[in-house]
Design an enzyme around this catalytic site. Structure first.
Site, PDB file in Angstrom:
ATOM      1  N   ASN A 153      42.370  46.004  44.848  1.00 56.75           N
ATOM      2  CA  ASN A 153      42.678  44.716  45.456  1.00 56.75           C
ATOM      3  C   ASN A 153      41.453  43.875  45.798  1.00 56.75           C
ATOM      4  OD1 ASN A 153      44.394  42.815  47.234  1.00 56.75           O
ATOM      5  ND2 ASN A 153      42.909  43.677  48.673  1.00 56.75           N
ATOM      6  N   TYR A 220      36.621  32.056  39.758  1.00 52.54           N
ATOM      7  CA  TYR A 220      37.748  32.871  40.212  1.00 52.54           C
ATOM      8  C   TYR A 220      38.823  32.945  39.133  1.00 52.54           C
ATOM      9  CZ  TYR A 220      41.605  34.432  43.225  1.00 52.54           C
ATOM     10  OH  TYR A 220      42.658  35.118  43.770  1.00 52.54           O
ATOM     11  N   THR A 255      46.250  34.181  53.857  1.00 49.09           N
ATOM     12  CA  THR A 255      45.082  35.027  54.089  1.00 49.09           C
ATOM     13  C   THR A 255      43.913  34.151  54.534  1.00 49.09           C
ATOM     14  OG1 THR A 255      44.284  34.793  51.806  1.00 49.09           O
ATOM     15  CG2 THR A 255      45.813  36.619  52.259  1.00 49.09           C
TER      16      THR A 255
END
Length: 315
Positions: A153, A220, A255
């Protein structure tokens, strides 16, 4: 009304007598246990959870839960999706061995799990360094004797939002080294243990950005596209070894990383949520449940599956 339900009365008129729950005999026979479970849910009024008010995390630990006795390894579990998933597995009876770069946060997560009666061990490791990953995976097996489930993760988003020609090479490479090479290192050192024990399950965290391009987070997006390819290759190479390898592709998840990106884009958290088809941002608990499903015995046909967990962003 969806087309698949428009002709239900016509089907009944053609000799498919409906049950009390509104299902035809054919549907009941073909659906088997799944339909039986559905009819029970309908009868009890719980067939459909409210997607606008998703259930939160379990409040208690179940030592005899779905993952009782299983050893679960998680990278990047000091915050966000990894942290929430560590809590979820521990509450279902798993022994959780996890890492992260920030030791203070890691110790806090470990203490919380032990505080509600779970089994957990934190080890500081940086997935960008192969020696750290090897020590981490080996440490898990040394402590608990095996490795049943791995959730790869750990990930970052490039710190500065910018177009490609404005990105620094250092930031670009750091993002790839964390999000893609770090998963390669993890797979490299997890799989030999699973081969020896003749089975295991691995879930990688990809992203909606691995399926679409998004401006100003090029490194990303590139890293997550590559991660999907890595997942596909690995799943094919080890499918006959009883090792299942899949990925989840979260969309917007509440998050610290997402909140920072939205702030950098000059929007409030609530404004960003409006762009999601269901009108809200997903929770880490929802992602944890997706991971746990893929790691469970209910997902035996999921090999190389790139599971969309975006609440409709990928249509």
């Amino acid at each position: 009304m969806p087309k698949q339900f428009e002709n239900s009365d016509v089907n009944a008129a053609n000799g498919e007598r409906k049950s009390a729950e509104g299902l035809t005999r054919r549907q009941l026979v073909v659906g088997g246990a799944a339909v039986a479970g559905l009819t029970t849910a309908i009868a009890s009024g719980t067939a459909q959870a409210n997607t606008q008010k998703p259930p939160g995390p379990a409040s208690t630990i179940n030592p005899n839960g779905r993952f009782a006795g299983k050893v679960v390894l998680i990278t990047g579990a000091t915050s966000g999706i990894g942290e929430g998933t560590a809590y979820a597995f521990a509450r279902e009876g798993a022994k959780v061995f996890f890492c992260g770069r920030r030791e203070n946060l890691g110790r806090q997560v470990e203490a919380r799990i032990k505080g509600f009666g779970g089994e957990s061990t934190y080890m500081q490791a940086d997935v960008r360094r192969e020696e750290d990953v090897k020590a981490f995976v080996d440490g898990c097996v040394q402590k608990y004797g095996r490795l049943d489930i791995a959730f790869n993760n750990a990930g970052i988003v490039n710190p500065n939002l910018a177009k490609l020609h404005e990105q620094s090479a250092a930031d670009f490479l750091d993002t790839l080294n964390t999000n893609t090479t770090g998963v390669f290192y993890s797979l490299k050192h997890e799989i030999p243990h699973m081969l020896r024990q003749r089975g295991g399950c691995i879930v990688n965290t990809a992203s909606v950005s691995g399926h679409r391009g998004f401006t100003e987070i090029g490194p990303y997006s590139v890293s997550k596209h590559a991660l999907l390819g890595l997942t596909k290759v690995a799943s094919l190479e080890y499918a006959k070894d009883n090792i299942r390898i899949t990925s989840i592709s979260p969309g917007g998840v509440d998050t610290p990383m997402l909140r920072r990106v939205r702030e950098q884009r000059g929007m409030s958290f609530e404004e960003g949520s409006k762009a999601i088809p269901i009108g809200r941002t997903n929770t880490v608990e929802e992602m944890a449940r997706a991971v746990m499903f893929l790691a469970s015995d209910d997902a035996t046909a999921f090999h190389g599956s790139l599971v969309d967990v975006t609440s409709g962003i990928l249509d």
